[in-house]
Design an enzyme around this catalytic site. Structure first.
Site, PDB file in Angstrom:
ATOM      1  N   CYS A 259      36.870  38.496  38.278  1.00  0.00           N
ATOM      2  CA  CYS A 259      37.735  37.505  38.610  1.00  0.00           C
ATOM      3  C   CYS A 259      37.250  36.405  39.643  1.00  0.00           C
ATOM      4  O   CYS A 259      37.952  35.304  39.673  1.00  0.00           O
ATOM      5  CB  CYS A 259      39.173  38.210  39.493  1.00  0.00           C
ATOM      6  SG  CYS A 259      39.890  39.513  38.337  1.00  0.00           S
TER       7      CYS A 259
ATOM      8  N   GLN B 274      42.029  48.552  37.374  1.00  0.00           N
ATOM      9  CA  GLN B 274      42.534  47.554  38.535  1.00  0.00           C
ATOM     10  C   GLN B 274      43.921  48.028  39.094  1.00  0.00           C
ATOM     11  O   GLN B 274      44.077  48.264  40.067  1.00  0.00           O
ATOM     12  CB  GLN B 274      42.201  46.212  37.949  1.00  0.00           C
ATOM     13  CG  GLN B 274      40.885  45.689  37.855  1.00  0.00           C
ATOM     14  CD  GLN B 274      40.671  44.311  37.761  1.00  0.00           C
ATOM     15  OE1 GLN B 274      41.496  43.287  38.555  1.00  0.00           O
ATOM     16  NE2 GLN B 274      39.671  43.767  37.209  1.00  0.00           N
TER      17      GLN B 274
ATOM     18  N   CYS C 297      39.115  39.634  45.151  1.00  0.00           N
ATOM     19  CA  CYS C 297      38.712  41.008  44.649  1.00  0.00           C
ATOM     20  C   CYS C 297      38.305  40.843  43.162  1.00  0.00           C
ATOM     21  O   CYS C 297      38.826  39.865  42.620  1.00  0.00           O
ATOM     22  CB  CYS C 297      39.933  42.068  44.860  1.00  0.00           C
ATOM     23  SG  CYS C 297      41.377  41.483  43.674  1.00  0.00           S
TER      24      CYS C 297
ATOM     25  N   GLY D 238      36.627  42.909  39.459  1.00  0.00           N
ATOM     26  CA  GLY D 238      36.511  44.278  38.539  1.00  0.00           C
ATOM     27  C   GLY D 238      34.920  44.687  38.916  1.00  0.00           C
ATOM     28  O   GLY D 238      33.888  44.048  39.053  1.00  0.00           O
TER      29      GLY D 238
ATOM     30  N   ARG E 166      58.736  31.255  39.319  1.00  0.00           N
ATOM     31  CA  ARG E 166      60.269  31.707  39.031  1.00  0.00           C
ATOM     32  C   ARG E 166      61.153  31.340  40.147  1.00  0.00           C
ATOM     33  O   ARG E 166      60.956  32.006  41.146  1.00  0.00           O
ATOM     34  CB  ARG E 166      60.243  33.067  38.960  1.00  0.00           C
ATOM     35  CG  ARG E 166      59.617  33.696  37.443  1.00  0.00           C
ATOM     36  CD  ARG E 166      59.766  35.172  37.013  1.00  0.00           C
ATOM     37  NE  ARG E 166      59.130  35.824  37.968  1.00  0.00           N
ATOM     38  CZ  ARG E 166      57.797  36.427  37.892  1.00  0.00           C
ATOM     39  NH1 ARG E 166      57.191  36.121  36.654  1.00  0.00           N
ATOM     40  NH2 ARG E 166      57.313  37.336  38.676  1.00  0.00           N
TER      41      ARG E 166
ATOM     42  N   SER F 296      49.846  39.771  39.974  1.00  0.00           N
ATOM     43  CA  SER F 296      49.467  38.625  39.279  1.00  0.00           C
ATOM     44  C   SER F 296      49.815  38.116  37.808  1.00  0.00           C
ATOM     45  O   SER F 296      49.846  39.484  37.102  1.00  0.00           O
ATOM     46  CB  SER F 296      47.819  38.173  39.448  1.00  0.00           C
ATOM     47  OG  SER F 296      47.124  39.166  38.726  1.00  0.00           O
TER      48      SER F 296
ATOM     49  N   HIS G  58      46.856  33.642  37.097  1.00  0.00           N
ATOM     50  CA  HIS G  58      45.538  34.138  37.509  1.00  0.00           C
ATOM     51  C   HIS G  58      44.821  34.135  36.284  1.00  0.00           C
ATOM     52  O   HIS G  58      44.672  34.980  35.467  1.00  0.00           O
ATOM     53  CB  HIS G  58      45.753  35.578  37.832  1.00  0.00           C
ATOM     54  CG  HIS G  58      44.234  36.270  38.285  1.00  0.00           C
ATOM     55  ND1 HIS G  58      43.156  35.557  38.417  1.00  0.00           N
ATOM     56  CD2 HIS G  58      43.991  37.733  38.531  1.00  0.00           C
ATOM     57  CE1 HIS G  58      42.178  36.374  38.862  1.00  0.00           C
ATOM     58  NE2 HIS G  58      42.636  37.602  38.964  1.00  0.00           N
TER      59      HIS G  58
END
Length: 384
Positions: free
Chosen positions: A89, A152, A370, A372, A212, A239, A340
């Site tokens: 990420c 994750q 953060c 993986g 939203r 996300s 994301h």
């Protein structure tokens, strides 16, 4: 001594899964933001020493070094090289780190850093490689961790359990992300950083699609747990799966001046950490501490934080550990609302961060994500 500065940063609006950008080719979308960056700055593409490009799911259209494909799709000279980076990420945040290191060391004079991800093109949960090539990590790693397969979502749930973060707290955090993002859109906070994309039907896509406006705590409370039957992680406090691209122009102060550019921010400090790969997502906590120590700064010196909202439990755990004022964290909303797009997210966060610092006159900003496998980047920017 050479430094590394950001001259400008640009991104697409973020498309939701199977949304506005789902039919875009990753190379074409990369080329779009590269050209937008060049047009905004008057950059001569032939002067770029390297394009450092993040991408995570390097499958299908995103194979073959999608950064190089983006350079060619942009119509830039064939002499401009590119490298594609995978730090999960944090891939495009790592791309910024590598571009900064390159210009500080003198290997580059001018570099572009960024990334792309069309998550709509890679089915959720699909393996990047088929069975002939084996699974990621492999038997020695599984043996080391007693057969635990890293996940994750499960890690996010473990963090929620460890810090005793309730479902209600995470839902409230998720809703606040949408509230802040809605306000940012309505107030035009993203207008200066987004390059519109003209879609095949002629419509112009220039507004983040995942926000939203009508979400409520009651609606969020009705969502089913995603990773454990009695768990608290849901689609509403995690996300979104997204598509997008972003790019930043990185050079030195002296070279910027020679080109008539006024840089926005200096890349003050860049660090990396590793953490356990089972809970996986705690990296921003030690990465923040490491960045502050290396920079010689205190937490109170930082005026804004962009900590990626991979899951609400990650950012809430970070808040508990650091004691940061929640108002300074992701003030324009985060990945729960905005999305994301993996390989583009680090550059998207940094684009949002650097524009917000300039708009609000904030001297120092800190970004962390953060990643993986149990890692994290952290970057401190200084407004110029």
């Amino acid at each position: 001594m050479r430094d590394a500065v950001i001259v400008d940063a640009v991104r697409t609006a973020v498309g939701k899964r199977n949304g506005a950008l789902a039919q875009q080719h990753a190379a074409s979308l990369s080329g779009h933001v590269l050209n937008a960056l060049a047009q905004r700055t008057g950059l001569d593409p032939a002067s770029v020493d390297d394009v450092v490009w993040g991408c995570v799911d390097q499958a299908g259209m995103q194979t073959g070094s999608v950064g190089r494909a983006g350079v060619l799709a942009a119509g830039w000279p064939e002499s401009v090289p590119s490298v594609t980076v995978d730090r999960q990420c944090g891939s495009s945040q790592q791309a910024v780190h590598q571009a900064a290191a390159g210009v500080i060391s003198g290997q580059y004079d001018i570099a572009v850093a960024g990334g792309v991800e069309i998550m709509s093109a890679v089915p959720l949960g699909a393996p990047v490689f088929d069975g002939r090539f084996g699974e990621p990590f492999g038997p020695k790693v599984w043996e080391r961790y007693d057969g635990i397969r890293f996940d994750q979502g499960v890690g996010a749930q473990l963090i929620a359990d460890e810090y005793r973060i309730t479902r209600a707290e995470m839902d409230a955090f998720g809703l606040e992300s949408h509230v802040r993002a809605t306000a940012a859109i309505d107030e035009g906070r993203f207008a200066g950083q987004i390059t519109p994309v003209v879609l095949p039907d002629g419509t112009v896509f220039d507004t983040d699609q995942g926000v939203r406006r009508t979400s409520t705590l009651e609606a969020l409370a009705g969502l089913k747990p995603a990773f454990r039957e009695d768990g608290s992680i849901t689609a509403g406090n995690a996300s979104q799966i997204s598509d997008g691209a972003a790019a930043l122009l990185v050079t030195t102060s002296d070279i910027a001046a020679a080109n008539g550019w006024t840089p926005v921010a200096r890349i003050h400090t860049a660090v990396l950490v590793g953490v356990d790969p089972v809970t996986m997502l705690k990296g921003p906590i030690p990465a923040t501490a490491k960045a502050l120590a290396k920079a010689g700064l205190a937490l109170d010196d930082i005026g804004v934080f962009e900590i990626n909202e991979a899951f609400a439990s990650v950012t809430l755990a970070w808040l508990r550990e650091t004691g940061t004022d929640p108002a300074l964290l992701n003030p324009l909303g985060g990945a729960i609302a905005l999305g994301h797009p993996l390989g583009a997210s680090g550059a998207r966060l940094m684009t949002t961060l650097v524009h917000h610092m300039r708009d609000a006159g904030i001297r120092y900003g800190l970004q962390s994500m953060c990643e993986g496998g149990g890692m994290a980047n952290a970057t401190i920017l200084e407004l110029l």
